[in-house]
Design a protein around this motif. Structure first.
Motif, PDB file in Angstrom:
ATOM      1  N   PHE A 238       0.836  -1.203   0.000  1.00  0.00           N
ATOM      2  CA  PHE A 238       0.000   0.000   0.000  1.00  0.00           C
ATOM      3  C   PHE A 238       0.873   1.255   0.000  1.00  0.00           C
ATOM      4  O   PHE A 238       0.624   2.202  -0.767  1.00  0.00           O
ATOM      5  CB  PHE A 238      -0.912  -0.015   1.221  1.00  0.00           C
ATOM      6  N   LEU A 239       1.904   1.271   0.838  1.00  0.00           N
ATOM      7  CA  LEU A 239       2.821   2.415   0.871  1.00  0.00           C
ATOM      8  C   LEU A 239       3.535   2.568  -0.467  1.00  0.00           C
ATOM      9  O   LEU A 239       3.782   3.695  -0.921  1.00  0.00           O
ATOM     10  CB  LEU A 239       3.841   2.249   2.001  1.00  0.00           C
ATOM     11  N   ARG A 240       3.872   1.445  -1.074  1.00  0.00           N
ATOM     12  CA  ARG A 240       4.505   1.504  -2.395  1.00  0.00           C
ATOM     13  C   ARG A 240       3.567   2.168  -3.401  1.00  0.00           C
ATOM     14  O   ARG A 240       3.984   3.001  -4.211  1.00  0.00           O
ATOM     15  CB  ARG A 240       4.873   0.095  -2.855  1.00  0.00           C
ATOM     16  N   GLY A 241       2.295   1.805  -3.345  1.00  0.00           N
ATOM     17  CA  GLY A 241       1.318   2.386  -4.259  1.00  0.00           C
ATOM     18  C   GLY A 241       1.139   3.879  -4.062  1.00  0.00           C
ATOM     19  O   GLY A 241       1.130   4.647  -5.034  1.00  0.00           O
ATOM     20  N   VAL A 242       0.980   4.319  -2.806  1.00  0.00           N
ATOM     21  CA  VAL A 242       0.764   5.753  -2.566  1.00  0.00           C
ATOM     22  C   VAL A 242       2.008   6.558  -2.929  1.00  0.00           C
ATOM     23  O   VAL A 242       1.906   7.700  -3.397  1.00  0.00           O
ATOM     24  CB  VAL A 242       0.327   6.027  -1.105  1.00  0.00           C
ATOM     25  N   PHE A 243       3.200   5.959  -2.732  1.00  0.00           N
ATOM     26  CA  PHE A 243       4.416   6.698  -3.104  1.00  0.00           C
ATOM     27  C   PHE A 243       4.522   6.830  -4.616  1.00  0.00           C
ATOM     28  O   PHE A 243       4.841   7.908  -5.134  1.00  0.00           O
ATOM     29  CB  PHE A 243       5.665   5.999  -2.562  1.00  0.00           C
ATOM     30  N   MET A 244       4.244   5.748  -5.353  1.00  0.00           N
ATOM     31  CA  MET A 244       4.329   5.820  -6.814  1.00  0.00           C
ATOM     32  C   MET A 244       3.349   6.847  -7.369  1.00  0.00           C
ATOM     33  O   MET A 244       3.635   7.535  -8.350  1.00  0.00           O
ATOM     34  CB  MET A 244       4.069   4.442  -7.430  1.00  0.00           C
ATOM     35  N   ALA A 245       2.180   6.965  -6.744  1.00  0.00           N
ATOM     36  CA  ALA A 245       1.148   7.859  -7.257  1.00  0.00           C
ATOM     37  C   ALA A 245       1.299   9.293  -6.782  1.00  0.00           C
ATOM     38  O   ALA A 245       0.896  10.226  -7.495  1.00  0.00           O
ATOM     39  CB  ALA A 245      -0.230   7.329  -6.865  1.00  0.00           C
ATOM     40  N   GLY A 246       1.859   9.522  -5.598  1.00  0.00           N
ATOM     41  CA  GLY A 246       1.897  10.884  -5.080  1.00  0.00           C
ATOM     42  C   GLY A 246       3.071  11.204  -4.181  1.00  0.00           C
ATOM     43  O   GLY A 246       2.994  12.136  -3.379  1.00  0.00           O
ATOM     44  N   GLY A 247       4.157  10.457  -4.325  1.00  0.00           N
ATOM     45  CA  GLY A 247       5.313  10.679  -3.454  1.00  0.00           C
ATOM     46  C   GLY A 247       6.497  11.264  -4.188  1.00  0.00           C
ATOM     47  O   GLY A 247       6.555  11.281  -5.415  1.00  0.00           O
ATOM     48  N   SER A 248       7.443  11.758  -3.438  1.00  0.00           N
ATOM     49  CA  SER A 248       8.705  12.257  -3.996  1.00  0.00           C
ATOM     50  C   SER A 248       9.784  12.147  -2.936  1.00  0.00           C
ATOM     51  O   SER A 248       9.498  12.185  -1.735  1.00  0.00           O
ATOM     52  CB  SER A 248       8.568  13.713  -4.464  1.00  0.00           C
ATOM     53  N   VAL A 249      11.016  12.004  -3.384  1.00  0.00           N
ATOM     54  CA  VAL A 249      12.151  11.950  -2.460  1.00  0.00           C
ATOM     55  C   VAL A 249      13.299  12.712  -3.095  1.00  0.00           C
ATOM     56  O   VAL A 249      13.570  12.584  -4.294  1.00  0.00           O
ATOM     57  CB  VAL A 249      12.547  10.484  -2.150  1.00  0.00           C
ATOM     58  N   SER A 250      13.934  13.567  -2.321  1.00  0.00           N
ATOM     59  CA  SER A 250      15.027  14.390  -2.845  1.00  0.00           C
ATOM     60  C   SER A 250      16.290  13.559  -3.003  1.00  0.00           C
ATOM     61  O   SER A 250      16.460  12.517  -2.360  1.00  0.00           O
ATOM     62  CB  SER A 250      15.300  15.570  -1.917  1.00  0.00           C
ATOM     63  N   ARG A 251      17.162  14.011  -3.869  1.00  0.00           N
ATOM     64  CA  ARG A 251      18.439  13.313  -4.048  1.00  0.00           C
ATOM     65  C   ARG A 251      19.238  13.357  -2.753  1.00  0.00           C
ATOM     66  O   ARG A 251      19.269  14.380  -2.069  1.00  0.00           O
ATOM     67  CB  ARG A 251      19.241  13.959  -5.174  1.00  0.00           C
ATOM     68  N   PRO A 252      19.906  12.260  -2.417  1.00  0.00           N
ATOM     69  CA  PRO A 252      20.650  12.223  -1.143  1.00  0.00           C
ATOM     70  C   PRO A 252      21.827  13.191  -1.094  1.00  0.00           C
ATOM     71  O   PRO A 252      22.344  13.465  -0.021  1.00  0.00           O
ATOM     72  CB  PRO A 252      21.127  10.765  -1.069  1.00  0.00           C
ATOM     73  N   SER A 253      22.233  13.726  -2.249  1.00  0.00           N
ATOM     74  CA  SER A 253      23.329  14.691  -2.255  1.00  0.00           C
ATOM     75  C   SER A 253      22.900  16.026  -1.648  1.00  0.00           C
ATOM     76  O   SER A 253      23.740  16.826  -1.246  1.00  0.00           O
ATOM     77  CB  SER A 253      23.833  14.914  -3.687  1.00  0.00           C
ATOM     78  N   GLY A 254      21.574  16.261  -1.578  1.00  0.00           N
ATOM     79  CA  GLY A 254      21.060  17.490  -0.968  1.00  0.00           C
ATOM     80  C   GLY A 254      20.487  17.221   0.406  1.00  0.00           C
ATOM     81  O   GLY A 254      20.942  16.332   1.125  1.00  0.00           O
ATOM     82  N   ASP A 255      19.478  18.004   0.777  1.00  0.00           N
ATOM     83  CA  ASP A 255      18.812  17.791   2.056  1.00  0.00           C
ATOM     84  C   ASP A 255      17.963  16.534   1.994  1.00  0.00           C
ATOM     85  O   ASP A 255      17.371  16.213   0.958  1.00  0.00           O
ATOM     86  CB  ASP A 255      17.922  18.994   2.406  1.00  0.00           C
ATOM     87  N   TYR A 256      17.894  15.808   3.117  1.00  0.00           N
ATOM     88  CA  TYR A 256      17.092  14.593   3.162  1.00  0.00           C
ATOM     89  C   TYR A 256      15.612  14.965   3.314  1.00  0.00           C
ATOM     90  O   TYR A 256      15.223  15.621   4.283  1.00  0.00           O
ATOM     91  CB  TYR A 256      17.525  13.713   4.339  1.00  0.00           C
TER      92      TYR A 256
END
Length: 312
Positions: free
Chosen positions: A126-144
């Motif tokens: 379920f978490l995988r689904g909600v992330f694919m549809a409406g999630g984002s994660v910044s590149r680890p080279s910047g702020d987490y």
């Protein structure tokens, strides 16, 4: 391509999922970005995304688990990037309503009795689904930073509850008309990527984070050593200036013998720290004593009229 897109593409290509997990993942996707279409007495589903891999994933899960008719329409986005937009349409039919009831998107007595998210594996899906549809994660080279954005407060609280059930310490906030569930800690973002199955992206995140932390540690050490060196230089310059002031204003010859010996030692070695200066003594005085003598010389110079403000 953004790091978020890389993660979503990896997730959309996962294979070997159990039917219960596929359905839980589909629930997450549809509750985040799906829409119901009413045509006469029958209900259809509309899902739209710019991610081709996610569109294929939704289409595959629907065809594998439900006897429904689907269509895919590709349009050109009107935004500046003009990316393709993939619209997955589930044509209105009586079987669609049955599928929606099983997915607990439409209410029914049977769905109320079932526990679609009762298993840990299904909650991860379920978490995988909600992330694919409406999630984002910044590149680890910047702020987490990782976030999942939805307009539905009830859904946001469910996501928050499930994430915290995996000890992720997620938080929730609101921005205009949206509700955001987010993570700011690098370790928890890595745990989240592991939970949803993005193991390749996790390794990339961890590798970049290790290099980043090593670089930060080196920079901190260099800055610390530079600060210490500047402190040593400023102290040495002040001490030499005080000695020269006394020599030019007739106070040097009046210094006690021990202070005069220390002054001569400093003038012989003007560029070294107290730790190194101690090594040039006869062993009769330590770092603390040497520092005390130099402070005394400074005090005498100030009494004699020296302005040390430019050295401090």
């Amino acid at each position: 391509m953004s790091y978020s897109s890389d993660v979503k593409n990896e997730l959309a290509r996962l294979e070997g999922q159990k039917p219960c997990c596929e359905k839980a993942e589909l629930v997450g996707v549809l509750r985040m970005s799906g829409a119901l279409v009413l045509r006469g007495k029958h209900i259809g589903i509309h899902f739209s995304t710019e991610n081709a891999a996610l569109a294929r994933r939704v289409l595959q899960v629907l065809k594998t688990n439900y006897q429904v008719q689907t269509e895919v329409v590709i349009t050109r986005s009107r935004r500046l990037k003009k990316n393709n937009r993939y619209q997955v349409e589930v044509l209105p039919d009586s079987r669609v309503a049955e599928a929606l009831r099983e997915l607990q998107i439409l209410p029914s007595e049977e769905a109320a009795k079932s526990k679609l998210l009762g298993r840990a594996c299904c909650r991860k899906a379920f978490l995988r689904g909600v992330f694919m549809a409406g999630g984002s994660v910044s590149r680890p080279s910047g702020d987490y930073h990782m976030e999942i954005v939805t307009e539905n407060e009830e859904l946001a609280r469910l996501i928050l509850k499930i994430m915290n059930g995996f000890s992720l310490s997620a938080r929730m906030t609101d921005r205009k008309n949206d509700f955001i569930v987010y993570l700011k800690d690098g370790d928890h973002i890595i745990d989240f990527l592991s939970i949803i199955g993005a193991h390749q992206s996790l390794l990339e995140f961890e590798n970049v984070r290790i290099v980043k932390e090593m670089r930060n540690n080196v920079n901190r050490q260099v800055n610390c050593e530079t600060a210490n060196l500047n402190k040593v230089i400023r102290a040495s310059v002040l001490q030499v200036a005080c000695i020269r002031f006394l020599q030019s204003h007739g106070g040097y010859d009046l210094l006690p013998q021990k202070l005069k010996e220390t002054a001569e030692l400093r003038m012989q070695h003007p560029d070294i720290s107290l730790n190194d200066l101690v090594e040039f003594t006869d062993g009769s005085v330590g770092k603390s004593g040497l520092n005390h003598r130099l402070k005394k010389i400074q005090q005498i110079a100030v009494i004699k009229g020296m302005d040390i403000s430019e050295y401090v």
